[in-house]
Enzyme design. Structure first.
Site, PDB file in Angstrom:
ATOM      1  N   ASN A   1      11.081  -9.354  14.527  1.00 43.13           N
ATOM      2  CA  ASN A   1      11.451 -10.362  13.528  1.00 43.13           C
ATOM      3  C   ASN A   1      12.586  -9.778  12.687  1.00 43.13           C
ATOM      4  O   ASN A   1      12.373  -8.901  11.849  1.00 43.13           O
ATOM      5  CB  ASN A   1      10.250 -10.705  12.653  1.00 43.13           C
ATOM      6  CG  ASN A   1      10.572 -11.766  11.607  1.00 43.13           C
ATOM      7  OD1 ASN A   1      11.741 -12.126  11.413  1.00 43.13           O
ATOM      8  ND2 ASN A   1       9.553 -12.270  10.944  1.00 43.13           N
TER       9      ASN A   1
ATOM     10  N   GLY B   1       8.392   0.598   9.495  1.00 40.86           N
ATOM     11  CA  GLY B   1       7.943   0.599   8.104  1.00 40.86           C
ATOM     12  C   GLY B   1       8.428   1.789   7.295  1.00 40.86           C
ATOM     13  O   GLY B   1       8.525   1.722   6.078  1.00 40.86           O
ATOM     14  N   GLU B   2       8.728   2.891   7.966  1.00 39.95           N
ATOM     15  CA  GLU B   2       8.990   4.114   7.218  1.00 39.95           C
ATOM     16  C   GLU B   2      10.393   4.679   7.398  1.00 39.95           C
ATOM     17  O   GLU B   2      10.944   5.324   6.502  1.00 39.95           O
ATOM     18  CB  GLU B   2       7.925   5.157   7.611  1.00 39.95           C
ATOM     19  CG  GLU B   2       6.615   4.738   6.995  1.00 39.95           C
ATOM     20  CD  GLU B   2       5.367   5.270   7.661  1.00 39.95           C
ATOM     21  OE1 GLU B   2       4.721   6.121   7.053  1.00 39.95           O
ATOM     22  OE2 GLU B   2       5.019   4.815   8.770  1.00 39.95           O
TER      23      GLU B   2
ATOM     24  N   THR C   1       4.122  -6.530   5.418  1.00 38.81           N
ATOM     25  CA  THR C   1       5.188  -6.137   6.335  1.00 38.81           C
ATOM     26  C   THR C   1       5.572  -7.238   7.316  1.00 38.81           C
ATOM     27  O   THR C   1       6.595  -7.140   7.971  1.00 38.81           O
ATOM     28  CB  THR C   1       4.729  -4.921   7.154  1.00 38.81           C
ATOM     29  OG1 THR C   1       3.457  -5.234   7.729  1.00 38.81           O
ATOM     30  CG2 THR C   1       4.576  -3.702   6.269  1.00 38.81           C
TER      31      THR C   1
ATOM     32  N   GLY D   1       0.814  -1.208   0.000  1.00 34.72           N
ATOM     33  CA  GLY D   1       0.000   0.000   0.000  1.00 34.72           C
ATOM     34  C   GLY D   1       0.845   1.253   0.000  1.00 34.72           C
ATOM     35  O   GLY D   1       0.568   2.195  -0.730  1.00 34.72           O
ATOM     36  N   PHE D   2       1.882   1.291   0.849  1.00 39.60           N
ATOM     37  CA  PHE D   2       2.774   2.461   0.959  1.00 39.60           C
ATOM     38  C   PHE D   2       2.004   3.735   1.300  1.00 39.60           C
ATOM     39  O   PHE D   2       2.433   4.829   0.964  1.00 39.60           O
ATOM     40  CB  PHE D   2       3.582   2.666  -0.329  1.00 39.60           C
ATOM     41  CG  PHE D   2       4.335   1.443  -0.782  1.00 39.60           C
ATOM     42  CD1 PHE D   2       5.253   0.836   0.063  1.00 39.60           C
ATOM     43  CD2 PHE D   2       4.126   0.892  -2.029  1.00 39.60           C
ATOM     44  CE1 PHE D   2       5.937  -0.299  -0.341  1.00 39.60           C
ATOM     45  CE2 PHE D   2       4.807  -0.245  -2.436  1.00 39.60           C
ATOM     46  CZ  PHE D   2       5.719  -0.845  -1.594  1.00 39.60           C
TER      47      PHE D   2
ATOM     48  N   ILE E   1       0.030  -5.879   5.420  1.00 37.37           N
ATOM     49  CA  ILE E   1       0.145  -5.261   4.087  1.00 37.37           C
ATOM     50  C   ILE E   1       1.463  -5.664   3.426  1.00 37.37           C
ATOM     51  O   ILE E   1       1.972  -4.980   2.548  1.00 37.37           O
ATOM     52  CB  ILE E   1      -0.018  -3.731   4.159  1.00 37.37           C
ATOM     53  CG1 ILE E   1       1.050  -3.092   5.060  1.00 37.37           C
ATOM     54  CG2 ILE E   1      -1.409  -3.384   4.676  1.00 37.37           C
ATOM     55  CD1 ILE E   1       1.100  -1.576   4.967  1.00 37.37           C
TER      56      ILE E   1
ATOM     57  N   LYS F   1      14.288 -10.818  10.281  1.00 42.04           N
ATOM     58  CA  LYS F   1      14.223 -10.997   8.826  1.00 42.04           C
ATOM     59  C   LYS F   1      13.243  -9.987   8.206  1.00 42.04           C
ATOM     60  O   LYS F   1      13.587  -9.270   7.268  1.00 42.04           O
ATOM     61  CB  LYS F   1      13.789 -12.428   8.510  1.00 42.04           C
ATOM     62  CG  LYS F   1      14.079 -12.848   7.100  1.00 42.04           C
ATOM     63  CD  LYS F   1      13.946 -14.349   6.966  1.00 42.04           C
ATOM     64  CE  LYS F   1      14.411 -14.793   5.586  1.00 42.04           C
ATOM     65  NZ  LYS F   1      14.343 -16.254   5.446  1.00 42.04           N
TER      66      LYS F   1
ATOM     67  N   ILE G   1      13.832  -5.307  17.803  1.00 44.71           N
ATOM     68  CA  ILE G   1      13.342  -5.821  16.521  1.00 44.71           C
ATOM     69  C   ILE G   1      12.692  -7.180  16.785  1.00 44.71           C
ATOM     70  O   ILE G   1      13.335  -8.088  17.316  1.00 44.71           O
ATOM     71  CB  ILE G   1      14.500  -5.929  15.516  1.00 44.71           C
ATOM     72  CG1 ILE G   1      15.144  -4.556  15.277  1.00 44.71           C
ATOM     73  CG2 ILE G   1      14.010  -6.523  14.195  1.00 44.71           C
ATOM     74  CD1 ILE G   1      14.197  -3.458  14.824  1.00 44.71           C
TER      75      ILE G   1
END
Lengths: 744, 326
Positions: free
Chosen positions: A629, A702-703, A461, A232-233, A459, A631, A627
């Site tokens: 996950n 995510g960003e 992620t 989606g971004f 989405i 990966k 963190i």
């Protein structure tokens, strides 16, 4: 209890479905008697629709309907700003006869097959009363109304006047489009008064609410299903017109209708990152102390809605400076409505701010890292609150060390490798660390499996995977026995996937719900005849625990007990549920400032003999708490870096001033990075859990990986070529000379 | 896309008789049919035709069937060894998926990527004679600086054809009036006042083969393509160079440029500037200047003139410094 799964590099649990083609994206769902809707889009940027001539199209094979303003009931507007719901564009399709931008829906053709609908859509003739569109910033009327952002701290203008060293530059970030691989699509299916929508979205609950509002029906009559989202971004945060037209068409025909946005209209009709023209003025002492920061932004929005790209937020918070003034004005153009795109506000804001800092460093004769350390904000400069957890200094240091920054010769064109000149650049990254509310249900089943559910969505992620990780961590039930169900508005309410907040939001709720389900199993263990731990009335119940999915006495090894499902079977239960609602933790917001940070280091290779520029190294150091996950987390950051390479080097939607059409509205002409444009990427996490945000210490990622890439590359390009790229993206004509596409 | 008749043919004769628009790899035709830019009444699928062979010619040289896929041609051992310029040009074009479909004959007839040609809402003389040219005062960064007219400045997009131009290829056709051989340099026509006419092909005429002459002993060749990104993009400027050296001197030189012309651009001016001269940077610069002397920039593509010179100079440097291939 095993804890190793939190923080491990875990394969995404939905991976096998995706690589085997079984994951159901919006238009993959099978609906009987499905009809296909294809839009007729305005080919003009500013016009009045005089007439929609549909008789030819109507008579073509398979055509069921040609819907337009003249033959459909009006849709309602979404209740934006009154409700917590938001559509991409507040004006529903067909509301009036005006065309506000190229690519606006004028009609929808519905037929038995996609091909029939496409052929008929081509035959719908629209008669326009055409006016000249305003699509360039220079064509816009002056900003109307008050500035949408205006905030001051100290006396920035005065301090700038008297500053020893001044920088005053304007930076332009062009329109960028999200264009995820999966195009926006909706399949709408009415059963009586109930509407089911198969969609691709970052927020099933918002989608549900908006569609209920637009169709004028109670929210409980709408079900939104989006188990997978082909990214989606930001472009899929809010529903766009195709969703409303699918619902309208299905209502009209009394059969399911599918509408998918064609790739060409992904550039016009479903949002974009708006163009921003950003003037940055920095004042500093001779030794690099910032005394004044001013950031003024002019940004277009559409004629029908307002969207503010909040670029100046970073300027208020990234550096310790007493005198700061920021201001943002909106102008209106004949373009579609802009919308958040990965790192909204901060990403284009940092292009300006971090480029200005790099230029200031050169003026001061200072190393750009030294300049940043000189102005390091130990507490949040705006709120004066301490940071919940900030390790940006370490990001700079680790990055510099790993990149070899000490070997940098700052002189332009001074670093060579064969035919090529190397350019180095760096920039800071910053993004908010938010946490909202979520309800999660966790079910422990009598077949030894678990199920976790929530009306959030994955989405792409890795959200499915972190749900499973937490359930596994808490119960010891192995990962592949944990089923995760997301992307359905009937599930317990969960967050929209936006702003890098989902992980921090859902972790506490998953944990709490799992704990509750386990507690119920343990209760059952001592309450249930037939359970090895049964304590009849009046006797002392043993203390029991659950480890590796087994119920056992706390002071004995787990293997002395029984698998948890035996307790459920003994009690003749199908399952036991836990459900928990957590967050947002507003009290902590009063005590701390929450941000993620990073430092990004880029190298370009410039071959001046053939004017060829390529990115040759990209290092990112991120401070985003724990963190969960490794990966998926690394994947998030590296994917964002690829997007940043596109932003600095390639991406730019170019509007034709005559029609308002983005003239490069396809993947051959709107360039994004190919694999060959992406060098080996490196990502380092400095991992300090942020326990003020949640008990796992995790912030969103995510960003943040996109935040500093473009300004770091702009600096690297200058270092290699001597050309300052203040209008993104870099173009070879910046060096060779010649006029660039007019975008402002 | 609108409805059309579809015919598949198994012989060249029946293809020619079918009187339709030929479909080979489809990478141009189907794309443009989806955009309604091309609306053929009849599509004649020539994929079954027995024209997918690359064969050595008895007297030297190579015969390439019109249906040979770009990927097969690029990786053909003889092409890689004797005509590296062609292999490099092919591999610089499009993406692996497209190259697996695109054919030799089809690529010669590849349509321009001009944004206005591709959108039926714009005036375009190539699409509709006399309607006007939207590129002239539009966004013309990708357009041609050589060979344009007041009516059309659309760039020919092929890389393969640029290499073949420098290799002095011949196009073999069969049509209602029989077979003929057309030198590639005579195959494309400049837009002039009728930009819709792009080649000398007559209605119904089908490309059956392309032949390449045997490279003179010691010939070296190279293709250099410059573009914004590293892969999957049309050229901003490219250069195909085929040279035969005698010591330090350039005995025989063939040069063609891509991305800058309304057709694959053979440059006799650059060739003349080099033949018989020494392989020096100065001479390469002079040749590049000669190649671009007639260039006419539009508003947004002036940089292409300099970039094309750079491509040619670097390609010449590379090819003259190569180890002797023979």
């Amino acid at each position: 209890m095993s804890t190793s799964i939190i923080g491990a590099a875990v394969n995404r649990v939905d991976g096998p479905l995706k690589v085997s083609g079984q994951a159901q994206y919006a238009v993959d769902h099978k609906l009987e008697n499905l009809a296909y809707g294809v839009g007729v889009f305005s080919t003009m940027g500013n016009a009045r629709v005089v007439r929609v001539e549909a008789s030819d199209a109507q008579g073509m094979p398979g055509v069921l309907a040609v819907l337009h303003r003249g033959n459909t009931p009006p849709l309602y507007r979404p209740a934006e700003r009154l409700e917590h719901s938001r559509a991409g564009e507040i004006r529903p399709p067909f509301e009036d006869d005006q065309v506000y931008y190229y690519g606006q829906y004028v009609a929808l053709v519905i037929a038995n097959t996609l091909e029939q609908a496409q052929a008929a859509a081509d035959k719908v003739r629209v008669q326009y009363d055409v006016r000249k569109p305003a699509v360039l910033l220079s064509e816009a009327p002056a900003p109307q109304g008050p500035p949408r952002v205006h905030s001051t701290r100290g006396d920035a203008a005065g301090a700038f006047e008297s500053a020893a060293v001044k920088l005053d530059e304007t930076y332009t970030v062009p329109v960028e489009v999200h264009n995820p691989m999966e195009m926006h699509a909706t399949m709408a299916h009415w059963e009586g008064e109930n509407l089911t929508l198969y969609v691709t979205t970052q927020g099933v609950l918002n989608y549900q609410k908006v569609l209920a509002e637009v169709m004028g029906i109670p929210v409980e009559n709408v079900r939104v299903i989006s188990p997978f989202c082909g990214s989606g971004f930001g472009g899929k945060l809010f529903p766009w017109p195709e969703s409303m037209l699918a619902a309208l068409g299905a209502q009209h025909l009394k059969r399911p209708v599918r509408v998918q946005v064609p790739r060409s209209m992904m550039f016009t009709t479903v949002g974009h990152r708006p163009l921003t023209q950003q003037r940055v003025r920095l004042g500093a002492t001779a030794d690099g102390q910032l005394v004044s920061m001013q950031h003024d932004v002019v940004q277009p929005t559409s004629m029908v809605d307002e969207y503010v790209e909040y670029c100046t937020g970073v300027t208020k918070t990234l550096y310790a400076c007493e005198n700061v003034e920021v201001r943002q004005d909106l102008v209106r153009l004949n373009v579609g409505t802009p919308t958040p795109m990965r790192g909204p506000g901060a990403v284009p804001g940092l292009v300006a701010l971090e480029s200005a800092m790099n230029e200031l460093a050169e003026k001061l004769g200072m190393d750009p890292i030294a300049l940043r350390l000189k102005n390091y904000a130990e507490t949040d400069p705006g709120s004066k609150l301490p940071y919940s957890s900030k390790h940006l200094r370490e990001c700079y240091q680790k990055g510099a060390e790993q990149f070899g920054w000490a070997k940098r010769n700052p002189k332009v064109g001074s670093m060579r490798r064969g035919n090529e000149i190397l350019g180095w650049g760096m920039a800071s990254a910053i993004w908010d660390a938010g946490r909202g509310g979520a309800t999660v249900r966790v079910r422990l089943n009598s077949d030894g499996t678990a199920r976790a559910s929530c009306a959030t969505q994955d989405i792409g992620t890795g959200t499915y995977t972190i749900f499973a990780q937490v359930v596994t961590e808490k119960t010891g039930i192995v990962l592949d026995k944990v089923q995760v169900v997301l992307g359905d508005s009937t599930l317990p309410p969960g967050p929209t996937s936006g702003g890098s907040t989902v992980t921090a939001t859902v972790l506490p709720a998953i944990a709490k719900a799992t704990d509750q389900a386990v507690q119920r199993v343990l209760q059952a263990a001592v309450m249930t005849p037939g359970s090895p731990f049964f304590a009849p009335h009046g006797t002392q119940a043993p203390k029991v625990a659950m480890t590796n999915g087994w119920v056992h006495e706390v002071d004995k090894p787990y293997s002395s007990g029984v698998p948890f499902e035996e307790i459920l079977i003994a009690r003749r239960l199908a399952a036991l549920d836990g459900e928990a609602t957590t967050g947002p933790d507003l009290a902590n917001r009063e005590r701390y400032a929450f941000n993620s940070f990073g430092a990004q280091f880029m190298e370009v290779a410039w071959d001046p003999g053939i004017a060829r520029l390529r990115v040759s190294r990209a290092l990112t150091v991120i401070d985003a708490g724990k963190i969960i996950n490794r990966k998926a987390g690394t994947n998030q950051v590296l994917g964002a870096v690829v997007m940043g390479i596109g932003m600095a080097m390639f991406e730019e939607a170019i509007y034709d001033p005559r029609t308002g059409k983005p003239i490069n509205n396809n993947f051959a002409d709107y360039l994004v990075a190919t694999n060959a444009d992406v060098p080996e990427l490196e990502c380092i996490f400095v991992e300090y859990p942020d326990y003020h945000l949640n008990e796992y210490g995790a912030r969103g990622i995510g960003e943040i990986g996109l935040a500093g890439v473009a300004p770091a590359l702009a600096m690297a390009i200058y270092h290699a070529t001597g050309v300052r790229v203040r209008t993104l993206p870099f173009r070879v004509e910046d060096v060779l000379g010649g006029e660039r596409a007019t975008i402002v | 896309m609108q409805e059309f008749r579809y015919r598949q043919v198994r012989t060249v004769e029946s293809a020619v008789r079918a009187n339709g628009t030929y479909l080979a790899g489809g990478t141009t035709l189907v794309d443009l049919m989806k955009l309604n830019v091309l609306q053929p009444a009849t599509v004649v699928d020539v994929n079954p035709l027995p024209l997918a062979q690359v064969e050595a010619l008895p007297g030297g040289g190579l015969q390439i069937g019109a249906m040979v896929r770009n990927s097969d041609l690029a990786n053909h051992p003889t092409v890689k060894q004797e005509y590296p310029v062609l292999s490099e040009a092919l591999l610089s074009g499009a993406s692996p998926q497209l190259r697996n479909m695109a054919t030799t004959g089809g690529n010669l007839l590849q349509k321009t990527r001009c944004s206005y040609y591709r959108d039926t809402n714009y005036a375009c003389n190539k699409r509709e004679q006399g309607s006007g040219c939207s590129a002239m005062d539009g966004y013309n960064r990708m357009h041609a600086v050589l060979g344009g007219s007041a009516d059309c400045v659309a760039t020919h997009p092929s890389d393969m054809a640029v290499a073949m131009m420098a290799l002095e290829a011949t196009v073999h056709t069969e049509g209602p009036n029989g077979v003929r051989a057309i030198a590639l340099r005579d195959f494309y026509v400049l837009p002039g006042t009728s930009p819709s006419i792009e080649t000398v092909l007559q209605p119904g005429e089908l490309i059956t083969h392309v032949t390449l002459p045997a490279p003179p002993h010691g010939t070296r060749s190279h293709y250099l393509k410059l573009r914004d990104r590293a892969q999957y993009e049309f050229a901003l400027a490219s250069a195909a160079v085929v040279v035969q050296m005698h010591g330090k001197h350039l005995a025989r030189v063939r040069i063609a440029l891509g991305g800058v012309g309304t057709r694959p651009w053979r440059s006799p001016e650059a060739e003349r500037a080099l033949e018989g001269r020494e392989a020096t940077a100065g001479n390469f610069q002079k040749a590049a200047a000669a190649a671009m002397a007639g260039a006419k920039p539009l508003k947004y593509n002036a940089f292409k003139i300099e970039l094309a010179k750079m491509a040619l100079v670097r390609a010449l440097e590379t090819v003259t410094q190569m180890e002797h291939a023979g």
